[in-house]
Scaffold this motif. Structure first.
Motif, short mmCIF file in Angstrom:
data_model
loop_
_atom_site.label_atom_id
_atom_site.label_comp_id
_atom_site.label_asym_id
_atom_site.label_seq_id
_atom_site.Cartn_x
_atom_site.Cartn_y
_atom_site.Cartn_z
N ASP A 35 0.83 -1.21 0.00
CA ASP A 35 0.00 0.00 0.00
C ASP A 35 0.86 1.26 0.00
O ASP A 35 0.43 2.32 -0.45
N ASP A 138 -4.30 -0.44 -2.94
CA ASP A 138 -4.74 -0.18 -1.57
C ASP A 138 -4.63 -1.49 -0.80
O ASP A 138 -4.39 -2.54 -1.38
N HIS A 165 -3.70 6.25 -2.86
CA HIS A 165 -4.17 5.82 -1.55
C HIS A 165 -2.96 5.73 -0.63
O HIS A 165 -2.10 4.87 -0.82
#
Length: 193
Positions: A35, A138, A165
């Protein structure tokens, strides 16, 4: 706390459109770690690598008995290189010129074509101006998505429709005191060693 930006130096388009990446699929720890990664890779502007490979098999341009997922995306780069060379040979012959390295290099200037799965443009300096994308993920999905589009010809960075993100919901704080120190890790503006 950090954002990692690996640069794909292999010069091929990593499959990213509608592709579920197996290592991320069943590993929540890896998804959470990834992420914080933004990946820069060659854009797949015409078709995704998998779509282009399937179309080439359907038209019998490629006769390999394998699926696109089993083929290294470097295949597209090799395809583009051979196509550019063949095009230079054709143009040199058409101009009545001898087939020499310098003549072939000359005929690569100021050309563009739709490559295997991306547009290829060569400028007057014989530099390839292929577009890039910045991919993000993500912690919930095993897919990568386009966050930004890098247009090298225009020198622009364009939003691709989905924001980056960041883990924790916001970007890390700027640490300008050590941005240009290649040997140090930034921690609050000072190096830990």
């Amino acid at each position: 706390k950090y954002v990692f930006v690996p640069y794909d130096t292999l010069q091929f388009s990593m499959p990213y459109s509608n592709v579920s990446h197996f290592p991320l699929r069943n590993n929540s720890i890896l998804r959470e770690a990834y992420d914080a990664v933004l990946t820069i890779t060659v854009a797949s502007e015409l078709l995704s690598f998998n779509e282009a490979f399937t179309a080439a098999k359907r038209s019998q341009e490629v006769t390999l008995p394998v699926q696109a997922e089993q083929v290294n995306p470097l295949f597209g780069t090799i395809y583009n290189s051979i196509y550019l060379l063949a095009r230079s040979i054709h143009n040199a012959r058409k101009a009545g010129m001898q087939l020499s390295g310098s003549n072939l290099a000359y005929f690569t200037k100021n050309t563009s074509f739709n490559g295997f799965n991306q547009k290829v443009q060569v400028d007057a300096s014989r530099e390839v101006k292929t577009n890039y994308v910045i991919l993000d993920s993500d912690s919930r999905s095993s897919q990568l998505y386009q966050a930004y589009f890098v247009d090298l010809k225009a020198g622009e960075l364009r939003f691709a429709g989905r924001s980056i993100h960041f883990p924790g919901g916001s970007p890390p704080k700027a640490d300008s005191l050590c941005w240009f120190d290649e040997n140090g890790i930034c921690t609050g503006g000072t190096r830990p060693f």
